[in-house]
Each structure stands twice: as structure tokens, then as C-alpha cells.
Enzyme design. Sequence first.
Site, PDB file in Angstrom:
ATOM      1  N   ASP A  17       7.167   1.975   4.450  1.00 46.81           N
ATOM      2  CA  ASP A  17       6.246   1.129   3.691  1.00 46.81           C
ATOM      3  C   ASP A  17       6.816   0.910   2.294  1.00 46.81           C
ATOM      4  OD1 ASP A  17       3.533   0.141   2.591  1.00 46.81           O
ATOM      5  OD2 ASP A  17       3.049   0.684   4.664  1.00 46.81           O
ATOM      6  N   HIS A  50       0.075   0.729  -1.701  1.00 49.51           N
ATOM      7  CA  HIS A  50      -0.085   0.481  -0.278  1.00 49.51           C
ATOM      8  C   HIS A  50       0.502   1.608   0.572  1.00 49.51           C
ATOM      9  CE1 HIS A  50       0.604  -1.405   3.688  1.00 49.51           C
ATOM     10  NE2 HIS A  50      -0.521  -2.063   3.404  1.00 49.51           N
ATOM     11  N   SER A 234      -3.473  -2.595   8.256  1.00 43.76           N
ATOM     12  CA  SER A 234      -2.544  -1.593   7.702  1.00 43.76           C
ATOM     13  C   SER A 234      -3.148  -0.200   7.729  1.00 43.76           C
ATOM     14  CB  SER A 234      -2.182  -1.953   6.262  1.00 43.76           C
ATOM     15  OG  SER A 234      -1.323  -3.052   6.215  1.00 43.76           O
TER      16      SER A 234
END
Length: 700
Positions: A17, A50, A234
Site C-alpha cells: 500500500d 491509507h 480498501s
Amino acid sequence: MWAGGRTGAGVTVAVVDTGIDPDSPEFAGRLSPASKDIYGTRGVEGPDDHGTLVAMVAAAARDNTGILGMAWGSTVLAIRADEPNSCGGDNAADPTTDCAFTDTAIANSIDYAVANGAKVVNLSLGGPDPITSRLSAAVRRAVDSGVFMVVAAGNEGLPELEAFGRTMVDAGNGGLIIAGSVGESYIISDFSNRAGANPTYYLAARGERICCTYENGQLYVDADGFAYLFSGTSFAAPQIAGAAALLAQAFPNLTGRQITDILLRSAFDAGASGPDAVYGRGILDVFRAFQPLGATAIAGQTASLPLGDGTGVASTAMGDAFARVRLPTIVTDEYGRAFSTDLSGTLASAELQPRLYGALGQQVRSVAAGSERASMAFSIDARGRQGPRIAALRLSEEDAEQARVLAAQVAVQLSPRTELAMAYRQGADGLAAQLRDAERPAFMIAGTSRDTGMLEGTDAAFALRHRLGDWGLTVSGESGSTVTAASVRHAAEMRGRRVDEDVASLGLALDRRFGELDTALGLTWTAEDRTVLGARFHEGFGLEGSDTLFMDLDLGWRPADRWRLGASWRQGFTTLADAPLVGAGSRLASNAWALDLARTGAFAPNDTLALRLSQPLRVSGGGVNLLLPSDWSYETLSASYAEHRLDLTPSGRELIGELAWRGALWGGDAGASLFYRHQPGHFAGRPADHGVAFRWGRRF
């Protein structure tokens, strides 16, 4: 799962990621030192949250604050793979829209994860373009090496997967899941891309309103006391990744493809029945993923033992014995996963025999013929049911149309000292008693001591008696089958298995009369094909039957004219045949007895009034020592065994008292009975069975 120690400990989850916050207390002591920037120059901490949030959903610590990760004991291998200078860092609901990931960087990250021991790889990223051959090869290598992979479906709200997801599924070849999102009511999220034409490897998980924002390693709460929640596929993907890590820890034998199959097969079926274009295979159900799937068997054995089946049913001699046992063991499922279970709940006690119905529920006619040297007798079903013609019996056409032979016997005198009797559907014990002219009062309910303790049907029998001076020597034998109780019979029929098992016996007896005293002493050997004194166990136990030696003593005394006292005793010794799961000392002792007092001519010249007190065959001691798996090694794929005693002695004791009369009445034959059964079927808690029975028949 967590209560059972399944936390993902020892399993490495790779999160490819935008990096991770290495100072977050949520990963303290569990961030792999191999975590890195795949480009090699920027460090593992990325420009946004994230990657950190995704890793938290999968593996945040159980520290009583913030988010709790699905596999909170796992190790996180954070791989920063965002293209340099591609992330805007605006902290949007799904910041990956501001970051770019090249196929080469993703492929390198996957290879790196595999090389550093990752069992699970999470890719909360995607795009509209199909993957390159370079990335496809990396995915294939990872899956072939046993790694599980999960990829986010995407947040465009499309009815189909984008090309990235579709081609990743193809490359995954059975070891990769596409993760869609549902909300708290388990409805597909508006933003989630659907399964469309690719439902086979699509699985939904919670992706709406997932916690939370952190600042300086602490859960961020604004001035009004609110925390920020995020949504997106996600965050559905790392829930599936965490579930995979839990499975990998609990069952280290599993490959990534097997984990994929388990998660998909155990999913909660949402939407249209079966795989559909919205939910794919359904919604993640971690609890069901930890239940056995497919055929189960006792660990280390090959014969299946479905946990939904009854694993055994006691015989009538064992009564309520199964109600007190425990049988802890290990079973394995289709994937070789080991589960602890207790099989005692799948054992059934013996079914209560309907003795009164057996005495009154049949309509039978008897046909007999004989001479000084031979005799024949037949019992015929007279209920009017259509049956086979029996031309050899020379019955009338009308009788043959409605008759069905229930039992038959033929007796022949071979010489002045030798007699032979053969029978169909009748036991050898009755034949032997007839050849020696044994007197036995007729009772409807109370049986003799010759009870076998099992539900048994006899096919054929014989008895040969030879007189040796004042002694009589009788050799007898029979063959038939034990009848399986209804609960096990249904399960056996569903599997196409036999519902009864062979049983055969051979007996030898000596008899002699001493004035008014009749005596008989006998030995009977009974061999059961797969049952144990009539009790049936599931073939998954691998039992090979049993042998029983019965010792019988019969006494009859006439103290006065028209009076008779009788007593009989049976003692049984049962030994189980050798089998892999049968331990030493597996044997049973059993006994039955009866006491009679009878008077002929009680109310009429040829009637009989008799009293009997009896105990049907009952296991008096012993049991089966089962060698059952107590532990399972995933390293050697073998079991450790412990011995468990299956005590087959019932807590109850059935005693039957019956006063019976038999004689001529109203031009026919009649019988009446007053009976009382204490603890019927050898069940201590079962209420007494008592009543009055009357039977009358006349041939017109």
C-alpha cells in the site's frame, strides 16, 4: 476464534500500500523488520494514512483503544509501493485515488512479500486497466507457493469488476479473492463494484464506516467529541486478509488456495441463492470458516464419520449406558484441519421394545401336519396382504392369495435316538427346546433367560439332538442379522450403506431328567459381523465386530401334580475383535434370568395359569476401550492417542412381572396377561410400564 487463541500469531500479513506509521502503538512489536519502501529510498512511512488504516483493519492491537484488528496477533509486513510523487495526500475517504501503483512495483512487492515469509498478501488498490504479464506471473508464483491474496473490488459503484480485478482473478487461479463492501445491515455498499460476470472468487465484507483517524499514535477525536470513520472496499479487503491469517495460524497445513476455498464455501449466502452478480459468493462468515467442511473422519482414519450422523446406538442390553459417557476426540475435515469434538452427543440409547404390540399386533394363522417320524408347521400372516403364492404348501387358491409365511419349521426323526429340526424365521433355541420336550409356560410380555440383548432377526436355524442313555446332546445353530435402530438406519441408508449386520451362533447343550427335575446346561457362541452385543457403531470407528460366549442353565421341577417351578440363568461374556481403535480389555459381562410358577387346569381341564419374574439380558460390567486421537500434529500430520472407556453398563435394571392365563374360550384360543415392567429397557429414569392384555382367536 479469539477465545481459542486464534489471533494470527506467527502469521505474516503483507500490506502492499502507501506505507505505514511505524510509530503507531497498534503495531508495537509486530511490525516486521523487513517492512520497506519497494522503491528503496523513501522509508516505510507514506504520505497519507491509507496504508496504516488498511493495516489496522487487518492487525491493529488488542489494547482497549481505537480499532481492533481481525488478526491482532499477526505480524505486519508493510511494503510501500506507491509511485514516487503520485500521492496528493489530501486525506480523502479513499486516498488511493490520488496515488498511482505500477504493475512492476506491485509485482516486485508481491515477490518481496513471498521471499520474506508472508502467508497473506493484501492489495487494497486497483484500476481500470488489465494487469501486465509481469504482475500476472508474480501473482501466480505467490499462489503456487501457498500464499493467500485478497484484492479490493474498487469504489466506482460499477455492476462489473474493472479489468484490474478481473485479470487478477485469472492470475490467482483459485488462490485470490476480490473483496466487495457491505454496510452494517449487510447490504452491498453503493460505492462497491459488484461481482458481475465474475462471482466465483468475489466475497463481501464490512467496508462502511470503518474506524478511525490517528494523530501521533493516538485515536483522533475532534473538539466536539467525534471520531472520523472511513469507508471503501480498501477496508473490506483487510478483514478478509485477517480472517485468512486466523485460518493460517489455526491450521498451518492450509495452502492459500485452500484458505480461499474455505472462506468462499463458508460465506453467508446473500442476494440471489448461490453465486450471484452482486454479492458473488456471499458475505464473510469467520465463525463458519472455522467449522469442519466436507467429509469428516476421526483423525488418522480413512473412513468418513459425518458429525451430523449418529455415531452409535446401544443395544437393549445396554439401556441408558450411552447417556453418561464422554468421547472427546479429534476429527479432521476435507482440508485436513483438526477439530476437537465430543462424540458423546451423537450416541443414542437403545430404543424401547414395544413388547405389548409384539404380543398382540400380529394376525397369524398356523398350519401344521405330521406323522410319527416327521412334522411340519408354518406361521402365516393372515392380514389379507397380497403375498407370494406358496404352491409347495398345497394351500387353497384363496389362502395362498392372502397368506405370507412368517415362520416355518420341519422336524424329522433320523433314527430312534436322533432327531433333526430345521426352521425359517425361527431361532435355534426354540428348536432345541422342542426336541428335548422342554416345558415352557406361554407369556406375552416376560421373556425367558435366552434373551440375546439385541434386536435380531433369524433367517435359518437347525437343531440336532442325539440321546446318549439318559442324557441328551443337542447341537444347534442359526444365522440372521442384527437390526439397526431407526436413527442410525436412516443415516446409513442416506450413505447407501447396509442397515443390518450379519450374526451367527452355534450351540452345544446337555440335558437330563432326574425324576421330576429337568435340567439343561448349554454353551452358545455368537459371532457378530460389526456389532457389539447388538450395539452398532459408525463405520468411522473401524470396529470389526465381537464374539460372545453364553452359558445357560435351565431347571424345571414338578413338586406336585399340575404344578411346575422353573428357573433359568444366562451368563454372557463378550469380547471385541481386534481393530485399530480398540484397546486392550474391551469386553463385557451380561446376564439374564427368569423364575416361573405354573399350574395347569387352574380354571378348566386344559388351561394354564403362570407367574413369571424375569430380567432381560443386561450388561452387568465392562465396556469398550477406544483409542481416540487426543492431539494432532500438523508437522507430521499424525495423531496422538488416548484411551477412553465407554462403559456400557446401564444405570437401570428392567424387571418384568407377569401373570398369564391361556386356554380355550368361546370356541377359540384365548390368552390374558397382567404385567408390570420396572425401569423398562434398563432406563433408571423411565416410568414403569404396566397393563392388561387379552388375545382371542378363532378359525372360521
